[in-house]
Design an enzyme around this catalytic site. Structure first.
Site: not given
Length: 270
Positions: A22, A24
């Protein structure tokens, strides 16, 4: 279990490894000096329309739903689609110019986690693919990586991308819409690319939400998956769910120290 997975990955060597992450609050910091860092949606908003965003987009309404582990994914999904659609429509309304993105990133307090240089460079050195799955804005994500000088050829990004008109102004977001809980759809929509990675059955997966656990679902014949979860927020109430789901849970850790140590051990035996 963790020791066995790491041993198996090390024995197979870096040529059999890929990293899926991922972006953020996983590759980027969640907070710095006690202050929240912006996400790829808010990196633009911090400099252009943060007030409008908070008022219209009800960030205080949707974020608690996203991280509420008592709700099912099925219950959350339509609300996430609603949230992302509102955010994208709001950004389109502002007629943001493509040339504003780099400036917005430079002026924001967006920060990759401590140790990012070693992380990206080590993966590049050993030609280990880094696949970034993000529910944020791909244009901003790429700008952040580029701004930090680590957008290497082994990095591939799957995210929400902006579409511009002939004047270079944002006019729409490209399909499909990627939110927290449908990232595996990116894998299924890119069978050719993932087909090239079938000879890399070992996976280091990095995420900060329970939705990130499905990011490797598009990889067929996966053999060893080590899942590392960053538990950034509401630690006490979410710890149990994370420990039950991730192999390693890092609480309020703003570094890449643990992934770097594991990667160094796998690639160099250190």
């Amino acid at each position: 279990k963790v020791e066995k997975i790491i041993h198996n990955i090390r024995s197979a060597g870096p040529g059999k490894l890929q990293v899926i992450s991922d972006f953020d609050m996983t590759l980027t910091r969640f907070a710095y000096n006690g202050n929240r860092c912006p996400t790829t949606h808010s990196k633009i908003l911090f400099n252009i329309l943060i007030y409008i965003y908070i008022k219209k987009n009800k960030i205080g309404h949707y974020y608690p739903i996203e991280i509420d582990d008592t709700r099912s994914v099925e219950e959350k999904t339509p609300l996430m689609v609603e949230w992302w659609t509102k955010a994208h429509n709001l950004l389109v309304e502002q007629q943001i110019g493509k040339d504003q993105l780099a400036e917005a990133v430079r002026e924001s307090n967006a920060m990759l986690r401590e140790g990012y240089q070693g992380f990206f460079d080590l993966l590049k050195h050993h030609s280990i693919p880094l696949l970034i799955f993000s529910a944020g804005v791909g244009d901003i994500l790429e700008e952040v990586i580029r701004h930090n000088g680590v957008f290497h050829p082994n990095v591939r990004v799957f995210s929400n991308y902006m579409e511009y008109n002939e004047k270079g102004v944002l006019c729409a977001f490209k399909e499909p819409l990627i939110h927290t809980f449908n990232k595996k759809e990116s894998a299924l929509l890119n069978p050719d690319m993932f087909g090239q990675l079938q000879d890399r059955p070992n996976i280091l997966l990095l995420g900060d939400s329970l939705g990130d656990l499905t990011m490797a679902d598009g990889i067929q014949n996966a053999q060893n998956i080590l899942r590392i979860g960053y538990l950034n927020d509401k630690v006490e109430e979410r710890r149990s769910a994370y420990v039950d789901s991730y192999d390693i849970v890092l609480e309020k850790d703003e570094t890449l120290e643990v992934p770097n140590a594991i990667l160094n051990y796998i690639t160099e035996g250190k």
